[in-house]
Every structure is written in C-alpha cells, then in structure tokens.
Design a protein around this motif. Structure first.
Motif, PDB file in Angstrom:
ATOM      1  N   MET A 154      26.848  10.846  37.299  1.00  0.00           N
ATOM      2  CA  MET A 154      27.796   9.877  37.825  1.00  0.00           C
ATOM      3  C   MET A 154      27.127   8.567  38.250  1.00  0.00           C
ATOM      4  O   MET A 154      27.811   7.575  38.494  1.00  0.00           O
ATOM      5  CB  MET A 154      28.556  10.483  39.012  1.00  0.00           C
ATOM      6  N   GLN A 155      25.815   8.564  38.329  1.00  0.00           N
ATOM      7  CA  GLN A 155      25.103   7.337  38.702  1.00  0.00           C
ATOM      8  C   GLN A 155      25.010   6.347  37.543  1.00  0.00           C
ATOM      9  O   GLN A 155      24.662   5.180  37.744  1.00  0.00           O
ATOM     10  CB  GLN A 155      23.693   7.686  39.189  1.00  0.00           C
ATOM     11  N   LYS A 156      25.330   6.794  36.342  1.00  0.00           N
ATOM     12  CA  LYS A 156      25.274   5.899  35.182  1.00  0.00           C
ATOM     13  C   LYS A 156      26.398   4.866  35.249  1.00  0.00           C
ATOM     14  O   LYS A 156      27.458   5.109  35.830  1.00  0.00           O
ATOM     15  CB  LYS A 156      25.377   6.716  33.892  1.00  0.00           C
ATOM     16  N   SER A 157      26.173   3.752  34.620  1.00  0.00           N
ATOM     17  CA  SER A 157      27.171   2.685  34.648  1.00  0.00           C
ATOM     18  C   SER A 157      28.415   3.051  33.845  1.00  0.00           C
ATOM     19  O   SER A 157      29.513   2.570  34.114  1.00  0.00           O
ATOM     20  CB  SER A 157      26.565   1.377  34.101  1.00  0.00           C
ATOM     21  N   SER A 158      28.253   3.898  32.838  1.00  0.00           N
ATOM     22  CA  SER A 158      29.381   4.330  32.014  1.00  0.00           C
ATOM     23  C   SER A 158      29.263   5.834  31.768  1.00  0.00           C
ATOM     24  O   SER A 158      28.195   6.321  31.371  1.00  0.00           O
ATOM     25  CB  SER A 158      29.383   3.579  30.683  1.00  0.00           C
ATOM     26  N   VAL A 159      30.349   6.560  32.013  1.00  0.00           N
ATOM     27  CA  VAL A 159      30.333   8.017  31.897  1.00  0.00           C
ATOM     28  C   VAL A 159      31.352   8.468  30.852  1.00  0.00           C
ATOM     29  O   VAL A 159      32.522   8.101  30.915  1.00  0.00           O
ATOM     30  CB  VAL A 159      30.659   8.692  33.249  1.00  0.00           C
ATOM     31  N   ASN A 160      30.891   9.220  29.870  1.00  0.00           N
ATOM     32  CA  ASN A 160      31.774   9.864  28.893  1.00  0.00           C
ATOM     33  C   ASN A 160      31.727  11.362  29.176  1.00  0.00           C
ATOM     34  O   ASN A 160      30.699  12.009  28.979  1.00  0.00           O
ATOM     35  CB  ASN A 160      31.310   9.574  27.466  1.00  0.00           C
ATOM     36  N   TYR A 161      32.843  11.921  29.629  1.00  0.00           N
ATOM     37  CA  TYR A 161      32.854  13.317  30.061  1.00  0.00           C
ATOM     38  C   TYR A 161      32.603  14.284  28.912  1.00  0.00           C
ATOM     39  O   TYR A 161      32.140  15.405  29.127  1.00  0.00           O
ATOM     40  CB  TYR A 161      34.171  13.628  30.772  1.00  0.00           C
ATOM     41  N   ALA A 162      32.882  13.863  27.693  1.00  0.00           N
ATOM     42  CA  ALA A 162      32.617  14.713  26.531  1.00  0.00           C
ATOM     43  C   ALA A 162      31.123  14.867  26.268  1.00  0.00           C
ATOM     44  O   ALA A 162      30.690  15.828  25.624  1.00  0.00           O
ATOM     45  CB  ALA A 162      33.307  14.158  25.287  1.00  0.00           C
ATOM     46  N   ASP A 163      30.313  13.940  26.773  1.00  0.00           N
ATOM     47  CA  ASP A 163      28.869  13.999  26.559  1.00  0.00           C
ATOM     48  C   ASP A 163      28.212  15.133  27.338  1.00  0.00           C
ATOM     49  O   ASP A 163      27.092  15.542  27.021  1.00  0.00           O
ATOM     50  CB  ASP A 163      28.214  12.680  26.979  1.00  0.00           C
TER      51      ASP A 163
END
Length: 270
Positions: A253-262
């Motif tokens: 969650m600390q990333k600037s962009s989160v793709n939940y499928a990843d």
C-alpha cells in the motif's frame, strides 16, 4: 528436508498459487514439489488471460512420482481450473497421504459474496469434495458459505463473526476437519481470521487496508502449512501467517499506484 506437494496452477503475472507457494516454502527451508494443474499468462483477476490446461497430463506426472517412491510431509491443494481434476486430486491424496502427512485444502471458488466466474454447480461440488479429503481447510467467508450450502447473508459487519462461528462449528461437527476462515470484514477498519479446531473457535484481528488483494489466500494456506510442519500449533501458525500477510499488504500500500490483481509485495519479508 521436509517435502510439500502443492497441487495448483502457475501464473506469469499476479502473485498467487505456485508463484507464492514456491518462495514461501523455500524460505522455510522445505522443498516444494509442484503438481501443476494449469499454466496462465496472468491470473484470472486481470481483464484477459491465456491458459493452458494440464488436466490430461497430471496423471502421467503422478505416475512418474510413484516410480520415484515420492513421499510428502504435507499436501496443499488450491485452485482447480475445471471439475475433471477433482478425481485426480482426491486419488492423489489417497495414494500419498500417510498417518504423518498433513493435507491442507484451499477451496478456491468465491469471494465478496459470489462465486468466481466459471464456477458452476459441478465445479463448486468438485471443490467441496476435495475439501473433505483435508485435515485443514482455509476458506474465506464466502467459500465457507458454499461449503455449508448457506447463503451469503451477514458475511460482513457486526454479524459476520457469529455466522462464521456457526458455519465453522457445523462443518467441523459433520466432517472433523479444522478450519481457518479468512476475509471476515467486521468493520471498515478491521478484518478477522478465525480458527475452528474442535471445540475451540478463536479469532485474529488485523487492520483492513485497501480492497481484496489476489493471492493472499494462497499465502495463508502455504505459510501456515510450513509453520505447522515446523512444530507450531494451528492457532499460532495462523497468527504468524496473518502477521506476514498484514506486513506484506502494508508494504504494498506504500506504492504510489496499487493494482490489486498484482498481489502483494511479500518477497522482501521472507
């Protein structure tokens, strides 16, 4: 070195199934022996994917393992691409399970109050049959409803834990199989994992962060299996797995962009 047979698919992208099981088992200084059920370009949570079905090859692979005199300390089952694999997997468990072999089944078939796409009645029944071969099953709350032929009412909120306990005790009383139930959303800020082991029903509360990540169920079933083989009891093993997953989600969650499928970034935590 302890050996764990993992019957699951493998995906090029989307951290789940065998791409989570292999590193987690290795980090516990155990050997992962994959029986691959199918190969995906990327896991099914993405908008599109390509898939190679290995159902017709699985028995041949198993026959070769028999020639090697293979023995396993644990067997983990996960996602099945089609109902035809049910008999293959059940026979595998019958042939390789000894009194010292732990069988953990992750009945992958639903989430968020609905069955996954492609899981018709025949395929759901196949998953339920495999689950009954296990010593421990690791359903999420939606999958527990399907295992118990119940509706999806009250699977989140103030009544969710009550429902989870009722269904878990029912399933245990009918099958003598221990349960670890994940994904019980008890509030906007908290999510619970419950352990039902005989007369005991205990919960582990974690912080809820974001939406549902792909692959966390695979991490749970694999991590707790390794912890059990290391000598911990079921509740302690589940607690360790939940703490590991919570740390991995927090890091992701600390990333600037989160793709939940990843899936979650768990590798640096191993």
């Amino acid at each position: 070195m302890k050996k764990i047979a993992v019957i699951n698919d493998i995906s090029g992208f989307g951290k789940c199934s065998l791409t989570t099981a292999l590193p987690i088992i290795s980090s516990h200084k155990m050997q992962c022996c994959p029986l691959v059920s199918g190969v995906f370009s990327n896991q099914t949570g993405y908008d599109s994917f390509k898939y190679a079905d290995l159902t017709d090859y699985m028995q041949g692979f198993i026959d070769e393992w028999k020639k090697l005199g293979a023995e396993f300390d644990a067997i983990i089952t996960g996602f099945i691409p089609n109902h035809r694999q049910s008999d293959i997997i059940k026979n595998f468990i019958d042939e390789f399970k000894t009194e010292n072999t732990l069988v953990v089944a992750d009945p992958v078939m639903a989430d968020g109050g609905q069955a996954y796409s492609g899981f018709d009645e025949e395929r759901i029944n196949a998953v339920c049959e495999i689950a009954k071969k296990a010593d421990i099953i690791t359903p999420n709350i939606s999958e527990l409803c399907l295992l118990c032929s119940d509706d999806f009412k009250d699977i989140s909120g103030k009544n969710a834990l009550t429902k989870a306990e009722k269904l878990a005790r029912k399933y245990y009383s009918e099958n003598s199989i221990s349960l670890v139930i994940s994904g019980i959303e008890i509030s906007d800020a908290e999510i619970a994992t419950a352990v039902c082991d005989g007369n005991d029903f205990k919960t582990i509360i974690s912080k809820k962060m974001g939406e549902s990540f792909s692959g966390t169920g695979d991490i749970l079933s694999t991590y707790l299996t390794c912890e059990l083989l290391s000598g911990k009891d079921l509740f302690s093993s589940t607690k360790s797995a939940c703490e590991f997953i919570e740390k991995a989600i927090s890091k992701t969650m600390q990333k600037s962009s989160v793709n939940y499928a990843d899936g979650v970034d768990f590798e640096e935590l191993l």
